[in-house]
Design a protein around this motif. Sequence first.
Motif, PDB file in Angstrom:
ATOM      1  N   ASN A   1       0.813  -1.222   0.000  1.00 31.60           N
ATOM      2  CA  ASN A   1       0.000   0.000   0.000  1.00 31.60           C
ATOM      3  C   ASN A   1       0.847   1.274   0.000  1.00 31.60           C
ATOM      4  OD1 ASN A   1      -2.952  -0.562   0.163  1.00 31.60           O
ATOM      5  ND2 ASN A   1      -2.250  -1.897   1.786  1.00 31.60           N
ATOM      6  N   GLU A   2       1.865   1.273   0.849  1.00 29.11           N
ATOM      7  CA  GLU A   2       2.626   2.514   1.050  1.00 29.11           C
ATOM      8  C   GLU A   2       3.618   2.778  -0.079  1.00 29.11           C
ATOM      9  OE1 GLU A   2       4.151   3.857   4.906  1.00 29.11           O
ATOM     10  OE2 GLU A   2       2.430   4.979   4.201  1.00 29.11           O
ATOM     11  N   ASN A   3       4.358   1.742  -0.480  1.00 30.76           N
ATOM     12  CA  ASN A   3       5.486   1.984  -1.366  1.00 30.76           C
ATOM     13  C   ASN A   3       5.226   1.626  -2.823  1.00 30.76           C
ATOM     14  OD1 ASN A   3       6.762   2.688   0.972  1.00 30.76           O
ATOM     15  ND2 ASN A   3       7.815   0.747   1.200  1.00 30.76           N
ATOM     16  N   TYR A   4       4.471   0.561  -3.047  1.00 35.35           N
ATOM     17  CA  TYR A   4       4.344   0.097  -4.427  1.00 35.35           C
ATOM     18  C   TYR A   4       3.097   0.645  -5.118  1.00 35.35           C
ATOM     19  CZ  TYR A   4       8.022  -2.974  -2.861  1.00 35.35           C
ATOM     20  OH  TYR A   4       9.182  -3.447  -2.334  1.00 35.35           O
ATOM     21  N   LEU A   5       1.929   0.403  -4.529  1.00 36.85           N
ATOM     22  CA  LEU A   5       0.697   0.815  -5.180  1.00 36.85           C
ATOM     23  C   LEU A   5       0.267   2.220  -4.774  1.00 36.85           C
ATOM     24  CD1 LEU A   5      -1.193  -0.976  -7.082  1.00 36.85           C
ATOM     25  CD2 LEU A   5       0.693  -2.144  -6.007  1.00 36.85           C
ATOM     26  N   GLU A   6       0.868   2.758  -3.743  1.00 34.44           N
ATOM     27  CA  GLU A   6       0.566   4.098  -3.232  1.00 34.44           C
ATOM     28  C   GLU A   6      -0.942   4.323  -3.124  1.00 34.44           C
ATOM     29  OE1 GLU A   6       3.990   6.936  -4.628  1.00 34.44           O
ATOM     30  OE2 GLU A   6       3.337   5.749  -6.320  1.00 34.44           O
ATOM     31  N   SER A   7      -1.562   3.468  -2.335  1.00 37.52           N
ATOM     32  CA  SER A   7      -3.024   3.443  -2.301  1.00 37.52           C
ATOM     33  C   SER A   7      -3.635   4.707  -1.698  1.00 37.52           C
ATOM     34  CB  SER A   7      -3.514   2.213  -1.540  1.00 37.52           C
ATOM     35  OG  SER A   7      -3.052   2.248  -0.218  1.00 37.52           O
ATOM     36  N   ASP A   8      -2.818   5.533  -1.035  1.00 37.54           N
ATOM     37  CA  ASP A   8      -3.388   6.794  -0.552  1.00 37.54           C
ATOM     38  C   ASP A   8      -3.623   7.766  -1.709  1.00 37.54           C
ATOM     39  OD1 ASP A   8      -0.632   6.809  -0.828  1.00 37.54           O
ATOM     40  OD2 ASP A   8      -0.318   8.326   0.703  1.00 37.54           O
ATOM     41  N   ILE A   9      -2.814   7.647  -2.763  1.00 38.96           N
ATOM     42  CA  ILE A   9      -3.013   8.513  -3.927  1.00 38.96           C
ATOM     43  C   ILE A   9      -3.915   7.832  -4.960  1.00 38.96           C
ATOM     44  CG2 ILE A   9      -1.840   9.778  -5.777  1.00 38.96           C
ATOM     45  CD1 ILE A   9       0.678   9.728  -4.125  1.00 38.96           C
ATOM     46  N   PHE A  10      -3.714   6.532  -5.135  1.00 45.81           N
ATOM     47  CA  PHE A  10      -4.506   5.779  -6.119  1.00 45.81           C
ATOM     48  C   PHE A  10      -5.276   4.690  -5.394  1.00 45.81           C
ATOM     49  CE2 PHE A  10      -0.346   6.903  -8.052  1.00 45.81           C
ATOM     50  CZ  PHE A  10      -0.778   7.878  -8.927  1.00 45.81           C
ATOM     51  N   PRO A  11      -6.373   5.061  -4.735  1.00 47.37           N
ATOM     52  CA  PRO A  11      -7.037   4.092  -3.858  1.00 47.37           C
ATOM     53  C   PRO A  11      -7.709   2.931  -4.586  1.00 47.37           C
ATOM     54  CG  PRO A  11      -8.266   6.147  -3.935  1.00 47.37           C
ATOM     55  CD  PRO A  11      -7.001   6.376  -4.694  1.00 47.37           C
TER      56      PRO A  11
END
Lengths: 286, 174
Positions: B79-89
Amino acid sequence: MRYTVILSFILIAVHVTAQEDLLSLIDVKESNYISYTFKGNKIVNGESVEAPSAGVLQFQIQHRFGTLNSGFYNLYGLDNAQIRLGLDYGLKDWLCIGIGRSSALKTIDVSSKLKIMRQKNGMNAFPFTIAYYTSVFQKQFTKIEKKQANYKFSDQLSYVNQLLIAHKINRKLSLQISPTIVHYNLVGYDESNDRLSIGFSSRYKISNRVSINTEYFLQAVERTNNDVLSFGFDIETGGHIFQLHLSNSPAMIAPAFIHETKGIWAKGDIYFGFNISRVFSINENR
Amino acid sequence: MKRLIISTFLIFFCLTVDAQKYIGKDGVISFFSEAPLENISAINHKVAAVYDAKTKEIVFHLYIEDFEFPIALMQEHFNENYLESDIFPKSTFVGKIIELKENIAYVEGDLNIHGQTNKIFANGKFVLEDKIVNISDVNFLLKLKDYKIKIPKIVLYKIAEVIEVKVDIKMKLQ
């Protein structure tokens, strides 16, 4: 009648053109939890709102060296090392327990952290992640001390109760306020048993894997010693987190670093230290 | 009175166009990647999808955060580093069934992950029975590069550049 026909045509037109609309039929998540407010369970010395997830065991090795101003004879503090070893285990995603021992202070601590609320956005938004941290510390007395007539086991104990209230402002910046009560069973003459303090901490990510942390505890009512101010540098590499610190306290347990800090930053009483934490997944069928 | 009946009928006719849509909300998408040190796998049980029988369109939708990993730390890194789910949920797929024979559907469409959209083709079992669409045995491969998912050089889990994705979902006529 004419209007109805027009309206119908509009409705049909809407249906025909609305290809992307299919997505809107299912994209209905009301709220999102905000996770990963801090990298580690500790910000520098103090606790963060984070805890190991269910089934995860975390092993912590904490080192603190002597003061940087202690001269070349002590290799600027590196000769005087003290450690704390700690184990924390997540029973549930919202509950963890831990045990640790500090070498120089001869103290065993048993702790538990309970996550009460999680920061949420969207519908029913809630701005804070709130956790409750409680810990008991047993300062091991020497044999001679234990033989004294007025010795009681409970004299060795002190307690910490903390409410940890954190807010992740954006992916880089997180803030935390930690109202804290430390209770000492045994205190010196005209010192109070309960002492109130407030911790202020922050985390700023400078890259995906590196962050800069600050932490300050204000002794709110009774200033017995200096307030502790610490700076940390978190580096995450896969299963490990390295935390490098500079602080005016060498202690790694809350009663000691909040109320027993002797060092003064301006005089160069700065202790270098680091934490290494490694996680193990014990129970993968959580 | 007559007008009213016709009006009502016309409006209802428009609204009932919807009745061709199949919706499912608890689909499963999982992925797997074989790696020398530790295999990486995750599963998402909250996949939603809509199939429009009239236009043959099919869309999928999921939240990145809903992927569950066997190891919590892996989930955090994902979530944090690869998919960056905070920006691309979320991740979405908007596509169309281009061919359907012998219960095998061939689908073409745009897959959006990590803010990047790419055209993909996939096929799988597609069974329509008793007002229920059952999609299973969908396997396809994704290249991390296509979705700008950066894997740093110093990383404990050596991550394969191609990830195998599986899809399973049941959709009910609405």
